[in-house]
Structures are given as structure tokens and as C-alpha cells.
Design a protein around this motif. Sequence first.
Motif, PDB file in Angstrom:
ATOM      1  N   CYS A 246       8.502   0.974 -15.468  1.00  9.83           N
ATOM      2  CA  CYS A 246       7.156   0.712 -14.981  1.00  9.83           C
ATOM      3  C   CYS A 246       6.148   1.571 -15.746  1.00  9.83           C
ATOM      4  O   CYS A 246       6.491   2.600 -16.333  1.00  9.83           O
ATOM      5  CB  CYS A 246       7.066   1.000 -13.488  1.00  9.83           C
ATOM      6  SG  CYS A 246       7.988  -0.163 -12.481  1.00  9.83           S
ATOM      7  N   SER A 248       2.361   3.534 -15.567  1.00 11.66           N
ATOM      8  CA  SER A 248       1.522   4.141 -14.535  1.00 11.66           C
ATOM      9  C   SER A 248       0.034   4.027 -14.810  1.00 11.66           C
ATOM     10  O   SER A 248      -0.778   4.197 -13.897  1.00 11.66           O
ATOM     11  CB  SER A 248       1.891   5.622 -14.368  1.00 11.66           C
ATOM     12  OG  SER A 248       1.640   6.339 -15.565  1.00 11.66           O
ATOM     13  N   ASN A 249      -0.361   3.740 -16.063  1.00  6.26           N
ATOM     14  CA  ASN A 249      -1.791   3.669 -16.376  1.00  6.26           C
ATOM     15  C   ASN A 249      -2.004   2.841 -17.639  1.00  6.26           C
ATOM     16  O   ASN A 249      -1.051   2.329 -18.241  1.00  6.26           O
ATOM     17  CB  ASN A 249      -2.386   5.069 -16.533  1.00  6.26           C
ATOM     18  CG  ASN A 249      -1.643   5.894 -17.575  1.00  6.26           C
ATOM     19  OD1 ASN A 249      -1.216   5.388 -18.615  1.00  6.26           O
ATOM     20  ND2 ASN A 249      -1.483   7.183 -17.297  1.00  6.26           N
ATOM     21  N   PRO A 258       8.584   8.663  -7.333  1.00  2.28           N
ATOM     22  CA  PRO A 258       7.680   9.606  -6.668  1.00  2.28           C
ATOM     23  C   PRO A 258       8.312  10.965  -6.376  1.00  2.28           C
ATOM     24  O   PRO A 258       7.637  11.989  -6.464  1.00  2.28           O
ATOM     25  CB  PRO A 258       7.310   8.871  -5.373  1.00  2.28           C
ATOM     26  CG  PRO A 258       7.497   7.431  -5.683  1.00  2.28           C
ATOM     27  CD  PRO A 258       8.644   7.360  -6.637  1.00  2.28           C
ATOM     28  N   LYS A 267      11.550  -1.878 -12.512  1.00  2.06           N
ATOM     29  CA  LYS A 267      11.437  -3.112 -11.733  1.00  2.06           C
ATOM     30  C   LYS A 267      11.981  -4.270 -12.564  1.00  2.06           C
ATOM     31  O   LYS A 267      12.109  -4.155 -13.783  1.00  2.06           O
ATOM     32  CB  LYS A 267       9.970  -3.384 -11.355  1.00  2.06           C
ATOM     33  CG  LYS A 267       9.389  -2.414 -10.334  1.00  2.06           C
ATOM     34  CD  LYS A 267       7.968  -2.824  -9.952  1.00  2.06           C
ATOM     35  CE  LYS A 267       7.386  -1.880  -8.901  1.00  2.06           C
ATOM     36  NZ  LYS A 267       5.994  -2.272  -8.514  1.00  2.06           N
ATOM     37  N   LYS A 437      -3.137  -4.108 -11.494  1.00  2.00           N
ATOM     38  CA  LYS A 437      -4.199  -4.108 -10.490  1.00  2.00           C
ATOM     39  C   LYS A 437      -5.003  -2.817 -10.694  1.00  2.00           C
ATOM     40  O   LYS A 437      -4.528  -1.721 -10.388  1.00  2.00           O
ATOM     41  CB  LYS A 437      -3.606  -4.170  -9.075  1.00  2.00           C
ATOM     42  CG  LYS A 437      -2.708  -5.383  -8.834  1.00  2.00           C
ATOM     43  CD  LYS A 437      -3.478  -6.676  -8.976  1.00  2.00           C
ATOM     44  CE  LYS A 437      -2.623  -7.880  -8.592  1.00  2.00           C
ATOM     45  NZ  LYS A 437      -1.540  -8.138  -9.541  1.00  2.00           N
ATOM     46  N   THR A 439      -7.981   0.115 -10.493  1.00  2.00           N
ATOM     47  CA  THR A 439      -8.692   0.803  -9.404  1.00  2.00           C
ATOM     48  C   THR A 439     -10.202   0.698  -9.545  1.00  2.00           C
ATOM     49  O   THR A 439     -10.933   0.785  -8.560  1.00  2.00           O
ATOM     50  CB  THR A 439      -8.300   2.288  -9.356  1.00  2.00           C
ATOM     51  OG1 THR A 439      -8.640   2.897 -10.619  1.00  2.00           O
ATOM     52  CG2 THR A 439      -6.805   2.448  -9.101  1.00  2.00           C
ATOM     53  N   LYS A 447      -3.749   0.689  -9.329  1.00  2.00           N
ATOM     54  CA  LYS A 447      -3.505   0.954  -7.910  1.00  2.00           C
ATOM     55  C   LYS A 447      -2.035   1.295  -7.672  1.00  2.00           C
ATOM     56  O   LYS A 447      -1.713   2.089  -6.785  1.00  2.00           O
ATOM     57  CB  LYS A 447      -3.897  -0.268  -7.081  1.00  2.00           C
ATOM     58  CG  LYS A 447      -5.389  -0.569  -7.079  1.00  2.00           C
ATOM     59  CD  LYS A 447      -5.699  -1.786  -6.230  1.00  2.00           C
ATOM     60  CE  LYS A 447      -7.180  -2.079  -6.219  1.00  2.00           C
ATOM     61  NZ  LYS A 447      -7.508  -3.292  -5.411  1.00  2.00           N
ATOM     62  N   SER A 448      -1.161   0.691  -8.432  1.00  2.00           N
ATOM     63  CA  SER A 448       0.285   0.975  -8.349  1.00  2.00           C
ATOM     64  C   SER A 448       0.884   0.668  -9.707  1.00  2.00           C
ATOM     65  O   SER A 448       0.299  -0.095 -10.493  1.00  2.00           O
ATOM     66  CB  SER A 448       0.947   0.126  -7.264  1.00  2.00           C
ATOM     67  OG  SER A 448       0.789  -1.247  -7.535  1.00  2.00           O
ATOM     68  N   PRO A 449       2.044   1.243 -10.029  1.00  2.00           N
ATOM     69  CA  PRO A 449       2.646   0.996 -11.348  1.00  2.00           C
ATOM     70  C   PRO A 449       2.891  -0.492 -11.593  1.00  2.00           C
ATOM     71  O   PRO A 449       3.221  -1.251 -10.681  1.00  2.00           O
ATOM     72  CB  PRO A 449       3.955   1.780 -11.287  1.00  2.00           C
ATOM     73  CG  PRO A 449       3.697   2.870 -10.296  1.00  2.00           C
ATOM     74  CD  PRO A 449       2.818   2.234  -9.256  1.00  2.00           C
ATOM     75  N   THR A 450       2.717  -0.896 -12.830  1.00  2.00           N
ATOM     76  CA  THR A 450       2.983  -2.275 -13.236  1.00  2.00           C
ATOM     77  C   THR A 450       4.100  -2.269 -14.269  1.00  2.00           C
ATOM     78  O   THR A 450       4.653  -1.220 -14.588  1.00  2.00           O
ATOM     79  CB  THR A 450       1.706  -2.940 -13.800  1.00  2.00           C
ATOM     80  OG1 THR A 450       1.946  -4.320 -14.007  1.00  2.00           O
ATOM     81  CG2 THR A 450       1.284  -2.283 -15.112  1.00  2.00           C
TER      82      THR A 450
END
Length: 634
Positions: A246, A248-249, A258, A267, A437, A439, A447-450
Motif C-alpha cells: 500500500c 501512504s501518500n 499501524p 492489499k 481518496k 484529504t 485519507k487512507s492508504p491506497t
Amino acid sequence: MDLNALLSSLFQSFCLPLCREKVDSLFDKEADAAGARILEELVASGDQSHLTEGWVVGEDEDGKRRLRAQLAALENSMPGGVCDYVRRAQRLLEASRVGENPFDGFVPSVPSGVTLAFGSDEFDRFERLGAAAARRTGFVIVAGGLGERLGYSGIKLALPSETMTGTCYLELYVRHILALQALTLAATDGTSAPADAPLPTPSLIPVIIMTSDDTDAPTRALLDARDRFGLAPSQLHLIKQGKVPCLSNGRAHLATEPNDRFCLLTKPHGHGDVHALLHTSGLARKLLGQGCNHLVFLQDTNALVFGGVPAALGVSVAHSLAMNTLSVPRRAGDASGALMALTTARPTPSTARSTSDAVEEGAVVSAASRTLVVNVEYNQLDALVRASLDARGDYNDPATGYSPFPGNTNQLIFSLGPYVEALEASGGAMPEFVNPKYTDGTRTKFKSPTRLECMMQDFPYVLPPSAAHAIYAFNRRLLALAGSRLPPAAKAIVGGVTVDAGPRVVLGAFFRPTLGIGIARLGGGAAISLSARSSLCLDGEIAISRLELDGALTIRAVPGARVTVRQLRIVNDGQALRELTSDELGSVKISETISEIARLRGYELVPPGESAGRVFNFEAPGDYIIDDKWAHMP
């Protein structure tokens, strides 16, 4: 015990475990070294220094080893490896940040294709051609998903396709495949071939199921519990997709769990992985060598797909198509993907096949003009049409009442030769996309890892009460095409959803291995009649000359059993559809007596299953005749 036996026992007890430990240790060291090299490259040139930030020599060595081992494992499971994945992610995320249009430079147009109507001579011709071609066709079931979004705790393949028989989707698919397989041993009129008839090559239709970490064990358990639904071990192949890291940014920093900075968050890569797995496993090349000519790809919950697959396969054969997509009529604005031809504004003069085009997701390629026939999502379709094709955007053609852009079911048929060639040219790598997604308007924070995905575009599978009723309606249509007498079409509201009401009809795979054969077996035409409250289930080689049904009837015949219904009149209480009350749906205590499937649908049949009404089971090969002027069961 003699000396030789003693020495052998000591060797087995002590020497072999020591050898295995040394081998395991050697592999661990190699994996650790490989992981260290990947980590070093990621930090040096992949902007991933956050992974080793704060590391102190001699501290957390076990955690560091775990991270290096995970990187080594991912390197072997991902086309191109981890570092190349990060580079691709950085390019795609930058394109997303600046708002690049993925269709920039392409001009849309209505794709060409073959439109078939059920019951037409043309449909029947292509269906016969496809049924003959099925003996050299493999079927791939993409089954990596759970039923969580449907409120179901198991795998989607275990969901019942309808409530009368409770046949789950996996069994339904397998029975249709086995029925086509049996048909290859039959004469053109649908009668059985002699038992000693030579088998075609390959004699067993290959079935490949792609699972995921979430679905692999439950899928295997379902197959084991039901003896693979009749499939031979040699014809069944399971391949499992892995996961990808995944992000994170917007800088494509690899995300960690986490609560564990030494474990990358991963994923699924998407069901487009099925193509890479068929390549890396060697299955695609192996099947080609065994004489397979086509592969049919099936999504995991489409109960009606085999109504069109044989005819679509026949179209592929007749037109020598490298790829064919089974589509359906679609109304403008429907929330489903549509097929569209996209032609680049700057055509290439080359007539050679472009490797990048050949593996374009869901694409049929014309290399000289660079025209792709692809799936375009509904939320992109209207703007694309307005911009360069038609000011009306996505519109309904007055002549048909449907959009000129057909709906994509994502049921795909590939000619295996070109398919293998394209996979080998690409190394199994598939085009990817990213869907973060954000922020805020900077489009750099998530908003969450992609993660990167490669997916055959999703057909909107849902399981409302109307799903089973669509199956009944489809089978009623076959009865109508055969000339049977049915009550007028009506609508009903079930569980808050409007559905087509009428007799519940299930025509099993072995009753209708093709639609043409199913219609032919309903030879009685107008001498077959069903009341509105009736339930009819037919599976096997059953010919109906005269039937009057007002209630519930099930006739099943094993392979080799041939049943003729000369005359049969059935009147019984049948089955009633009972909607669940709000208390039954909402109260945990009451719901303990209600099945999970009934709660999903919002209703149940009473009495349940096939225990209602009259049941004929023919469990031994032979010829049987039902000639019962009056069969009454209270």
C-alpha cells in the motif's frame, strides 16, 4: 533390529533434520540478502528512506529481518518487482495529482459487434457453433471476493443462485461446464452418444479458479465437501493471487502496519491478476499445448451468463476474434460500465502489434489505427461523449430505447494463441490504475492508504431479492419461446424491490446445456402450461410433451437417464413466498431461527427447498416415460 536398520533410523532421526535446517538456513540467508538489496535500492532511488528512519545497529534485528524477508517474497510475486512497482506508482500518482485525463488523445465511437436475439435462427447457429467449440475451451472463474458488502459472511461463490434449489454459484457454474462437456459426446440432435464413443481432445474441459488469501481456504473447503461438484481432479486448477504494498501518500511512500513498522501494509492487486497468474503459473501455455483454443473468463456471481456464453463463443470462432466481450443492452445513465471504441488522434503508421496495446485492460486492439474497444465507467462516459462525439452525451437511441454503448458484463472470451503471445510479450504485467481518496486540494495526502490495481472492470453484482427472480424470469422466457402457455406478465414488490412475478422456473444445466437444446426439449409447446403460483425445476435429459402444472414439480435425471413426459397434470399446494417481518430481520434472538440467506433476501419459501410438491428422481441410466393423467398431492 540389525545394524543397517539402526543406522537408517539414526539417519532419519538426526541427520535429515540437520540437513533440512541447513537448507532452510541457506534459503533464509539468501532471502535476507535479496531483501537487503531491494531495501537499499528503495532507499537510494525510490524515496523510501522512511522505512529505515531511526534504525540503530544491533536493535530490532528480528523486525529488520522480517521486513527484508517480506520484500524478498513480494519481489518474487509481483511482475517487475517491488522497485518497479514503486516507480509505476509514482508516475500514476503524479498523473492523478495534476488531473491527467486517461482518455486524452482518443476519439470515442460506437463499437462494432454482433447483436443476437434469444430464439432467433442466428442465435441458434452461433450457439451450436460455440457448443461444438466448448470441448477445446477452458473456463476461468475469478473468485477472489467475499460477500461482506452483501452482508454475507462467506465467499460469494457459496451464495445460493436462487432459493428453489439452493444451488450455489460455484455448483451452478460447474454443472453448466459439465453439461457442455457431456454435450461434446452427444449427437447433434441432443441424444446421447454410445458409451464407447471416442473422447474428444482434450476430453475434459479445464476449469481454473482464481482465489485470494481471503477466499482460498473456504473455496477449497467447499470443493472438498462437495467432491468438486463432479469435476475430475485433473481438470481443476486453483491459482491464488497475492497482495501488493500500500501507498501512504502522493510520493508513493510504502505504508507499514499501524502497530508494526517492520511489516508493510498490503492489499489485493485486483482481479486483473488472473492474467499474470495464468502466465507465471504456466497454465495458459500448458492449456494451449494440450489443444485448448479459447478461454472464457467468468465473474463469480452471474447466474445467467451461460445463457449467452455458448453463442458468444460461437461468434468468437466464426469471426476469428482475439478477444470478445459479452455485453447487454444498457440505458443511458445506468450505473454500469459501457463498451466504447477509442481511436487515438495520432495514429501510428506501424502495422505491427503494439505490446502495450495488446495487453490493454479489456481491450481489443487494431494496431494500425490504434483503436481500442474498452470499458469506460459510467461516471466518465457522458463527459467523454459530449466532448468529442455527440452533444447529447450518453443518450438513448429512439429506435431501440437503449444507449448505443452496450453494457459491459465483464465476461470475456480470448483466443488462447494470441492471449498467450500477448502475456509472454508483457511478462504477465497488466495496465494499472490508482484511485486515492485525497484529504484536501493539494492532492498529496490520502485519507487512507491506497495501492495500484489492475482489475477487469466490475459488473455491479448485488444480491437483492430480484436476483433469483431474474433467473426465474429468464427461464420463463425460454418456456415462452417454446410456445408454452404462461400467465400474463406481472410485477410484484418483494422485500421493497419491484420484480417480475410469475411461476418460479429453474431449468438446470443438464436440461439446457444450450438454449437451443432446452427449447427443443420443451417440444409440447402450447400443451405445456403453468399457473402463476407454480414452481418448476427440470434438470437432465427430459423431454416434455404435455404438462399442466398448478403447484410445485421437480424432475431430475442423472446423466444417461432419458425421461419423456407424455402427459402429466399436477395440482398441489406448492410453495409460497413469505416475506420476513421487521422483527425477524432486526431481532438477533428471532433471527437465530432464520437463515443468513433468507435475511439477505428478505423472504423465504414455504415449505423450503424441493420438499414441496411432486418430485421425480431418476437415479439410474435408462429410458423412462411419465404418463400420469392426474397426479394430486395435497
